[in-house]
Motif scaffolding. Structure first.
Motif, mmCIF file in Angstrom:
data_model
loop_
_atom_site.group_PDB
_atom_site.id
_atom_site.type_symbol
_atom_site.label_atom_id
_atom_site.label_comp_id
_atom_site.label_asym_id
_atom_site.label_seq_id
_atom_site.Cartn_x
_atom_site.Cartn_y
_atom_site.Cartn_z
ATOM 1 N N ILE A 31 0.825 -1.198 0.000
ATOM 2 C CA ILE A 31 0.000 0.000 0.000
ATOM 3 C C ILE A 31 0.864 1.254 0.000
ATOM 4 C CG2 ILE A 31 -1.859 1.237 1.208
ATOM 5 C CD1 ILE A 31 -1.089 -2.172 2.402
ATOM 6 N N ALA A 32 0.485 2.190 -0.848
ATOM 7 C CA ALA A 32 1.055 3.535 -0.793
ATOM 8 C C ALA A 32 -0.003 4.422 -0.151
ATOM 9 C CB ALA A 32 1.390 4.033 -2.192
ATOM 10 N N VAL A 33 0.418 5.284 0.745
ATOM 11 C CA VAL A 33 -0.497 6.220 1.399
ATOM 12 C C VAL A 33 -0.040 7.613 1.035
ATOM 13 C CG1 VAL A 33 -1.494 7.000 3.585
ATOM 14 C CG2 VAL A 33 -0.776 4.604 3.331
ATOM 15 N N THR A 34 -0.974 8.430 0.567
ATOM 16 C CA THR A 34 -0.637 9.801 0.202
ATOM 17 C C THR A 34 -1.558 10.776 0.916
ATOM 18 O OG1 THR A 34 -0.055 11.228 -1.664
ATOM 19 C CG2 THR A 34 -2.087 9.946 -1.867
ATOM 20 N N GLY A 35 -1.096 12.000 1.033
ATOM 21 C CA GLY A 35 -1.851 13.050 1.699
ATOM 22 C C GLY A 35 -0.917 14.197 2.025
ATOM 23 N N LEU A 38 1.871 16.806 6.885
ATOM 24 C CA LEU A 38 1.566 16.736 8.324
ATOM 25 C C LEU A 38 0.675 15.539 8.653
ATOM 26 C CD1 LEU A 38 1.041 20.490 9.269
ATOM 27 C CD2 LEU A 38 3.011 19.029 9.741
ATOM 28 N N THR A 39 -0.265 15.217 7.781
ATOM 29 C CA THR A 39 -1.114 14.049 7.988
ATOM 30 C C THR A 39 -0.288 12.772 7.947
ATOM 31 O OG1 THR A 39 -2.999 15.182 6.979
ATOM 32 C CG2 THR A 39 -3.118 12.778 7.094
ATOM 33 N N LEU A 40 0.653 12.698 7.018
ATOM 34 C CA LEU A 40 1.508 11.512 6.912
ATOM 35 C C LEU A 40 2.411 11.366 8.133
ATOM 36 C CD1 LEU A 40 2.442 11.626 3.126
ATOM 37 C CD2 LEU A 40 0.674 10.239 4.252
ATOM 38 N N VAL A 41 2.896 12.479 8.653
ATOM 39 C CA VAL A 41 3.724 12.437 9.872
ATOM 40 C C VAL A 41 2.881 11.939 11.045
ATOM 41 C CG1 VAL A 41 4.960 13.881 11.539
ATOM 42 C CG2 VAL A 41 5.383 14.163 9.090
ATOM 43 N N LEU A 71 14.831 -1.023 1.837
ATOM 44 C CA LEU A 71 13.448 -0.920 2.301
ATOM 45 C C LEU A 71 12.431 -1.220 1.197
ATOM 46 C CD1 LEU A 71 13.756 2.344 4.450
ATOM 47 C CD2 LEU A 71 13.830 -0.035 5.227
ATOM 48 N N ALA A 72 12.898 -1.720 0.073
ATOM 49 C CA ALA A 72 12.034 -1.940 -1.090
ATOM 50 C C ALA A 72 10.882 -2.899 -0.814
ATOM 51 C CB ALA A 72 12.865 -2.444 -2.266
ATOM 52 N N ASP A 73 11.045 -3.816 0.132
ATOM 53 C CA ASP A 73 9.993 -4.783 0.431
ATOM 54 C C ASP A 73 9.032 -4.324 1.523
ATOM 55 O OD1 ASP A 73 10.867 -6.577 -1.485
ATOM 56 O OD2 ASP A 73 12.247 -7.573 -0.097
ATOM 57 N N THR A 74 9.192 -3.104 2.013
ATOM 58 C CA THR A 74 8.300 -2.585 3.044
ATOM 59 C C THR A 74 6.893 -2.454 2.455
ATOM 60 O OG1 THR A 74 10.146 -1.353 3.996
ATOM 61 C CG2 THR A 74 7.928 -0.714 4.692
ATOM 62 N N PRO A 75 5.889 -3.064 3.094
ATOM 63 C CA PRO A 75 4.561 -3.110 2.482
ATOM 64 C C PRO A 75 3.785 -1.792 2.486
ATOM 65 C CG PRO A 75 4.529 -4.237 4.587
ATOM 66 C CD PRO A 75 5.957 -3.873 4.315
ATOM 67 N N VAL A 76 4.100 -0.878 3.399
ATOM 68 C CA VAL A 76 3.370 0.389 3.482
ATOM 69 C C VAL A 76 4.352 1.535 3.284
ATOM 70 C CG1 VAL A 76 1.943 1.896 4.924
ATOM 71 C CG2 VAL A 76 1.646 -0.591 5.054
ATOM 72 N N CYS A 77 4.055 2.373 2.295
ATOM 73 C CA CYS A 77 4.903 3.523 1.991
ATOM 74 C C CYS A 77 4.066 4.794 2.112
ATOM 75 C CB CYS A 77 5.460 3.383 0.583
ATOM 76 S SG CYS A 77 6.490 4.772 0.089
ATOM 77 N N LEU A 78 4.468 5.691 3.006
ATOM 78 C CA LEU A 78 3.796 6.971 3.188
ATOM 79 C C LEU A 78 4.551 8.006 2.358
ATOM 80 C CD1 LEU A 78 3.505 6.898 7.105
ATOM 81 C CD2 LEU A 78 2.035 5.782 5.425
ATOM 82 N N THR A 79 3.877 8.622 1.391
ATOM 83 C CA THR A 79 4.552 9.547 0.487
ATOM 84 C C THR A 79 3.608 10.659 0.041
ATOM 85 O OG1 THR A 79 5.775 9.734 -1.601
ATOM 86 C CG2 THR A 79 4.098 8.024 -1.496
ATOM 87 N N VAL A 90 -2.193 -0.864 -4.088
ATOM 88 C CA VAL A 90 -3.281 -0.147 -3.409
ATOM 89 C C VAL A 90 -2.789 1.240 -3.028
ATOM 90 C CG1 VAL A 90 -4.856 -0.148 -1.425
ATOM 91 C CG2 VAL A 90 -4.180 -2.322 -2.487
ATOM 92 N N LEU A 91 -3.654 2.233 -3.240
ATOM 93 C CA LEU A 91 -3.365 3.608 -2.844
ATOM 94 C C LEU A 91 -4.419 4.031 -1.842
ATOM 95 C CD1 LEU A 91 -1.947 6.361 -3.088
ATOM 96 C CD2 LEU A 91 -3.424 6.823 -5.065
ATOM 97 N N LEU A 92 -3.982 4.517 -0.698
ATOM 98 C CA LEU A 92 -4.868 5.087 0.311
ATOM 99 C C LEU A 92 -4.671 6.588 0.277
ATOM 100 C CD1 LEU A 92 -6.795 4.968 2.733
ATOM 101 C CD2 LEU A 92 -4.802 4.478 4.178
ATOM 102 N N ASN A 93 -5.725 7.329 -0.079
ATOM 103 C CA ASN A 93 -5.628 8.782 -0.170
ATOM 104 C C ASN A 93 -6.180 9.420 1.090
ATOM 105 O OD1 ASN A 93 -5.285 11.406 -1.118
ATOM 106 N ND2 ASN A 93 -7.308 11.432 -2.067
ATOM 107 N N LEU A 94 -5.333 10.155 1.802
ATOM 108 C CA LEU A 94 -5.755 10.922 2.974
ATOM 109 C C LEU A 94 -5.743 12.410 2.673
ATOM 110 C CD1 LEU A 94 -3.897 8.952 5.795
ATOM 111 C CD2 LEU A 94 -6.298 8.754 5.094
#
Length: 143
Positions: A31-35, A38-41, A71-79, A90-94
């Motif tokens: 999963i990539a999480v974007t937003g 400050l929300t990602l922090v 860290l390429a195999d890390t399943p969750v990336c906050l960017t 999967v992309l989670l949009n915040l």
């Protein structure tokens, strides 16, 4: 075509995001999480303290930072920008806006709280996706 899902009436977005990410990582999703930065922090902090007996593997990428190879195999990336996303499952949009590049992901998830301003922004994102022909799944989160 990207599958788009909205999760409505979420009382606490970051707590819900943590639960969603825990469930996804248990199913071996990436999963990539974007937003907003400050929300990602805040989410990064929440992931570290979410459950005292388990860890949700994740990495927070700073603006312009490339994902280190180790860290390429890390399943969750906050960017904050999807250009640095290491995977496109999967992309989670915040964020308040539709993220640029969302169409390169297999699935997009939007989490919407009960806040009026956030609901208005979510309606605009819904219209954006619908006007481009994306089928949208709606999930009401029970109170």
């Amino acid at each position: 075509m990207t599958r788009v899902s909205f999760h409505f009436n979420v009382p606490h977005r970051l707590e819900y995001a943590c639960r969603l990410l825990r469930k996804a990582t248990r199913q071996n999703a990436r999963i990539a999480v974007t937003g907003a930065v400050l929300t990602l922090v805040e989410l990064d902090r929440a992931l570290w303290s979410f459950e005292p007996t388990e860890f949700i593997p994740h990495v927070l990428l700073r603006e312009g930072q490339a994902l280190p190879e180790r860290l390429a195999d890390t399943p969750v990336c906050l960017t904050a920008t999807l250009a640095g996303a290491p995977h496109h499952d999967v992309l989670l949009n915040l964020g308040a806006e539709p993220p640029a590049g969302f169409e390169s992901f297999e699935r997009l998830i939007e989490i919407v709280s009960t806040d009026d301003d956030e609901r208005a922004a979510a309606r605009a994102r819904w219209r954006h996706y619908a006007s481009r022909g994306y089928a949208i799944e709606k999930h009401e989160v029970p109170a």
